[in-house]
Each structure stands twice: as C-alpha cells, then as structure tokens.
Design a protein around this motif. Sequence first.
Motif, PDB file in Angstrom:
ATOM      1  N   PHE A 178      56.486  37.451  89.041  1.00 51.26           N
ATOM      2  CA  PHE A 178      56.046  36.695  87.881  1.00 51.26           C
ATOM      3  C   PHE A 178      54.575  36.294  87.984  1.00 51.26           C
ATOM      4  O   PHE A 178      54.027  36.151  89.077  1.00 51.26           O
ATOM      5  CB  PHE A 178      56.886  35.417  87.738  1.00 51.26           C
ATOM      6  CG  PHE A 178      58.365  35.661  87.654  1.00 51.26           C
ATOM      7  CD1 PHE A 178      58.978  35.936  86.439  1.00 51.26           C
ATOM      8  CD2 PHE A 178      59.153  35.622  88.796  1.00 51.26           C
ATOM      9  CE1 PHE A 178      60.339  36.167  86.372  1.00 51.26           C
ATOM     10  CE2 PHE A 178      60.522  35.840  88.734  1.00 51.26           C
ATOM     11  CZ  PHE A 178      61.114  36.122  87.514  1.00 51.26           C
ATOM     12  N   TYR A 179      53.975  36.100  86.819  1.00 47.06           N
ATOM     13  CA  TYR A 179      52.672  35.443  86.785  1.00 47.06           C
ATOM     14  C   TYR A 179      52.869  33.997  87.231  1.00 47.06           C
ATOM     15  O   TYR A 179      54.000  33.509  87.347  1.00 47.06           O
ATOM     16  CB  TYR A 179      52.086  35.478  85.370  1.00 47.06           C
ATOM     17  CG  TYR A 179      51.845  36.864  84.826  1.00 47.06           C
ATOM     18  CD1 TYR A 179      50.748  37.617  85.243  1.00 47.06           C
ATOM     19  CD2 TYR A 179      52.707  37.425  83.886  1.00 47.06           C
ATOM     20  CE1 TYR A 179      50.515  38.895  84.744  1.00 47.06           C
ATOM     21  CE2 TYR A 179      52.490  38.700  83.382  1.00 47.06           C
ATOM     22  CZ  TYR A 179      51.391  39.430  83.824  1.00 47.06           C
ATOM     23  OH  TYR A 179      51.177  40.696  83.328  1.00 47.06           O
ATOM     24  N   ARG A 232      55.607  40.102  85.287  1.00 47.34           N
ATOM     25  CA  ARG A 232      54.362  40.854  85.191  1.00 47.34           C
ATOM     26  C   ARG A 232      54.563  42.077  84.299  1.00 47.34           C
ATOM     27  O   ARG A 232      55.640  42.677  84.267  1.00 47.34           O
ATOM     28  CB  ARG A 232      53.877  41.262  86.582  1.00 47.34           C
ATOM     29  CG  ARG A 232      53.518  40.056  87.449  1.00 47.34           C
ATOM     30  CD  ARG A 232      52.908  40.462  88.765  1.00 47.34           C
ATOM     31  NE  ARG A 232      52.647  39.289  89.584  1.00 47.34           N
ATOM     32  CZ  ARG A 232      51.565  38.517  89.487  1.00 47.34           C
ATOM     33  NH1 ARG A 232      50.631  38.832  88.598  1.00 47.34           N
ATOM     34  NH2 ARG A 232      51.403  37.466  90.269  1.00 47.34           N
ATOM     35  N   LYS A 288      53.832  45.855  83.268  1.00 47.39           N
ATOM     36  CA  LYS A 288      53.422  47.145  83.825  1.00 47.39           C
ATOM     37  C   LYS A 288      53.571  48.208  82.747  1.00 47.39           C
ATOM     38  O   LYS A 288      54.659  48.361  82.176  1.00 47.39           O
ATOM     39  CB  LYS A 288      54.262  47.506  85.053  1.00 47.39           C
ATOM     40  CG  LYS A 288      54.013  46.597  86.255  1.00 47.39           C
ATOM     41  CD  LYS A 288      54.744  47.113  87.492  1.00 47.39           C
ATOM     42  CE  LYS A 288      54.414  46.263  88.728  1.00 47.39           C
ATOM     43  NZ  LYS A 288      55.092  46.781  89.943  1.00 47.39           N
ATOM     44  N   PHE A 330      57.483  44.332  80.356  1.00 49.93           N
ATOM     45  CA  PHE A 330      57.835  43.459  81.473  1.00 49.93           C
ATOM     46  C   PHE A 330      58.512  44.287  82.576  1.00 49.93           C
ATOM     47  O   PHE A 330      59.248  45.231  82.286  1.00 49.93           O
ATOM     48  CB  PHE A 330      58.771  42.345  81.011  1.00 49.93           C
ATOM     49  CG  PHE A 330      58.172  41.420  79.980  1.00 49.93           C
ATOM     50  CD1 PHE A 330      57.023  40.704  80.252  1.00 49.93           C
ATOM     51  CD2 PHE A 330      58.762  41.275  78.732  1.00 49.93           C
ATOM     52  CE1 PHE A 330      56.460  39.848  79.305  1.00 49.93           C
ATOM     53  CE2 PHE A 330      58.218  40.423  77.781  1.00 49.93           C
ATOM     54  CZ  PHE A 330      57.065  39.707  78.059  1.00 49.93           C
ATOM     55  N   ASP A 331      58.277  43.906  83.813  1.00 47.17           N
ATOM     56  CA  ASP A 331      58.716  44.699  84.958  1.00 47.17           C
ATOM     57  C   ASP A 331      60.213  44.512  85.225  1.00 47.17           C
ATOM     58  O   ASP A 331      60.619  43.839  86.180  1.00 47.17           O
ATOM     59  CB  ASP A 331      57.892  44.321  86.195  1.00 47.17           C
ATOM     60  CG  ASP A 331      58.239  45.176  87.406  1.00 47.17           C
ATOM     61  OD1 ASP A 331      58.887  46.226  87.220  1.00 47.17           O
ATOM     62  OD2 ASP A 331      57.864  44.780  88.528  1.00 47.17           O
ATOM     63  N   ASN A 355      45.493  46.244  79.016  1.00 50.80           N
ATOM     64  CA  ASN A 355      45.210  44.821  79.199  1.00 50.80           C
ATOM     65  C   ASN A 355      45.472  44.032  77.925  1.00 50.80           C
ATOM     66  O   ASN A 355      45.925  42.875  77.969  1.00 50.80           O
ATOM     67  CB  ASN A 355      43.768  44.611  79.655  1.00 50.80           C
ATOM     68  CG  ASN A 355      43.555  44.998  81.101  1.00 50.80           C
ATOM     69  OD1 ASN A 355      44.513  45.132  81.874  1.00 50.80           O
ATOM     70  ND2 ASN A 355      42.303  45.191  81.486  1.00 50.80           N
ATOM     71  N   GLU A 392      49.229  43.568  77.525  1.00 55.00           N
ATOM     72  CA  GLU A 392      49.658  42.510  78.446  1.00 55.00           C
ATOM     73  C   GLU A 392      49.359  41.131  77.870  1.00 55.00           C
ATOM     74  O   GLU A 392      50.220  40.235  77.871  1.00 55.00           O
ATOM     75  CB  GLU A 392      48.944  42.691  79.787  1.00 55.00           C
ATOM     76  CG  GLU A 392      49.258  41.627  80.818  1.00 55.00           C
ATOM     77  CD  GLU A 392      48.453  41.814  82.090  1.00 55.00           C
ATOM     78  OE1 GLU A 392      48.841  41.236  83.107  1.00 55.00           O
ATOM     79  OE2 GLU A 392      47.448  42.548  82.057  1.00 55.00           O
ATOM     80  N   LYS A 424      52.244  38.226  76.678  1.00 53.62           N
ATOM     81  CA  LYS A 424      52.224  36.881  77.254  1.00 53.62           C
ATOM     82  C   LYS A 424      52.041  35.823  76.168  1.00 53.62           C
ATOM     83  O   LYS A 424      52.700  34.774  76.188  1.00 53.62           O
ATOM     84  CB  LYS A 424      51.112  36.777  78.309  1.00 53.62           C
ATOM     85  CG  LYS A 424      51.387  37.619  79.553  1.00 53.62           C
ATOM     86  CD  LYS A 424      50.163  37.747  80.441  1.00 53.62           C
ATOM     87  CE  LYS A 424      49.778  36.462  81.093  1.00 53.62           C
ATOM     88  NZ  LYS A 424      48.632  36.647  82.034  1.00 53.62           N
TER      89      LYS A 424
END
Length: 329
Positions: A25-26, A45, A47, A51-52, A256, A259, A263
């Motif tokens: 996790f972040y 996170r 990828k 989400f992973d 990026n 991502e 979030k």
Amino acid sequence: MSEAPEPILPLSLLAKNRDKFMALFYEPTSTALQTKTNLHLHILRVKNGDFDLPGLYRELKGNSAAYVLSRLNYQKVLDDPSLMMEVASKVQSQFRKPEKTSGEGGEVILYSLLEGHLGAPKVLSKMELKTSSDHYVHGSDGVHLLRVDDGSYQLIFGESKMYGDAGTLGSSVKRGIKAAFGSIGKVHQEGFDFDTWLVDSELLKEQLDPEKLEALSAIILPSDGGSGIKKHNAFGIFVGYEVDVSDIKSENMELNDIETELKKRAVKAIAAEHDLIRTEIANRGLGVYPFHIYAIPFAKRGNGKNAPGIEKVRMELAAQLGNREVPKK
C-alpha cells in the motif's frame, strides 16, 4: 539495560509477512472522525493502470496460515518445515469455495491490518472458533487485543464487509458501512457474553502457559480490586469498496496520470461517507466504543451485473485462499 518483558500475546504474523503486506500500500491516510473513531484508508499501489491485486492475493495467502492456525500449531510448522505441505492443505480446506457470499477474504484482510498496521495481536480467529460457535459473539470475524498503555487495553471485535455498487453507482461504500454497523449494532443491543468464555477457552489454554493465561485473564476480566487494569470493548471494521473507472481512457493517458486519477477517486469516495459513519455511530448508540475502521478501494470497469469489480475480487480471493478454481459462468 534490562530487556522489555515479553508480551503476553505477541503478534501472530511474522515480521516479514507484516512488512510485505504493508508494503503493498501507499502510505495510509488516517482521519480522526471522532475522539475514539479513526478511519484508515489503505490504497493498493497501482501497477500498469490497476491496483496490485496479484500482490494482495499473494501476501494474503502467505498470511492465511497464521490466521487459521492457533499460535501453538503455527509454531509447530515453523519448528518443523517437513509439516509445511500437510498443514498448508489443512489451512486451505478451512476456506469456503468461491461463491458470491464468500467473505473470508475480507476477514483475512482485516486480520492483516489489525496486526500489521494497528499492532493488535490476534486473540482468536473465526476459523479457530468454528467448533465453538455457541460461545462466539454473534459471528464476529476475529478478536484482537490492543495495549493502549500499561494499565489499559482494548478487546477488539472484527467486522469485515466487501460490497459492490449493486446497480447504483457509488453505493458500494454506503452499503459496506451500513452493513458493518448493522452487525455491530446487534452486538451492542444483545450485550457481550464472550469475556468469561474467552478466558476459559481450551483454545487459549493450548496456546499459553498458566502464567500468561493468568495475566491475560487479569486484562480481559479485570477484578474489582486494585489491579489498576482497564479493559474496554472496541471494534475493528474493514470496508472494501468499488471505485468506478470505466470512463478512464487508459490508452490516452500516461501511467503516472492513471495512478493519480485512481488515488484521487479512491479518496473522494470514502471521504464522502465520513458523515454517514458519524451518523451510524450516533443513531445506534455506539459512541461509547473505540472504532478502528479500515478501507481499501477496488477498481470497477464496465457496466451491468457482470462488470468486473469487487465481486470478482471476492471470488478470486476465495479461490486463492482455498487453492480452488473460480467457477465459470
């Protein structure tokens, strides 16, 4: 300098397992919604624009043995690796087959967060208590013990919910929160009848020597005398929720930027329900309890009943934990 005394109940997860799980996790975002109510948002996170989930499944499988087994039996495996395959098969057999009502994946997530983030060791898990359900408080998903300070402890009862949108965009968070507090409200209304049995449990007696069991008893059932120990009941909640990302055109965005957008939407969805959490606590008369609330978002893509989202995650997680195939539609 003398060493600190060994805790009565150490964390059941190995340090490496805790570290690997938390690294998925972040940095979590923690919000104090009320004096005793804290909400912790953990975002997996991202990828390649998602989400992973493979990482989450992998680490939860690694954590499942410590969740299912008593400390005594888990230590036997650590001491004798030749038992690994036999015990792994037994652990997997404890999990239900993948189906729409499979909720044990959420229970393992909550367990991993309470140990890995909060630092509250497992007392007993739902799996350990399956044979003792008559004594178990309303099917709670696990029991943990949090040391607040030298003379104060919280006995934390777990509740995990992973709900999808059910046709109404953005309803996922509301559904999970309402369901969790509905279950907790029943515990509050019917009262806690668990403490005495917990101390007398054969499961605890097999894990702890008499001296530690006596010390744990003094915490869970503090006497009216001068022990100075205070124990309060508390709740740990895990809410898995959906974030709709079907409108994101990944082919036109840098990784990026994807991502950042995931979030942002994850934060917005849970922040919109802060007042709902406060309202549920107030309306159900639960303000006397500390709450440790954990939230994890999952991406939903597409429309309709078959759109891959949190229901797909539940099925895949159940399959991974039980070493089974996801049933084909």
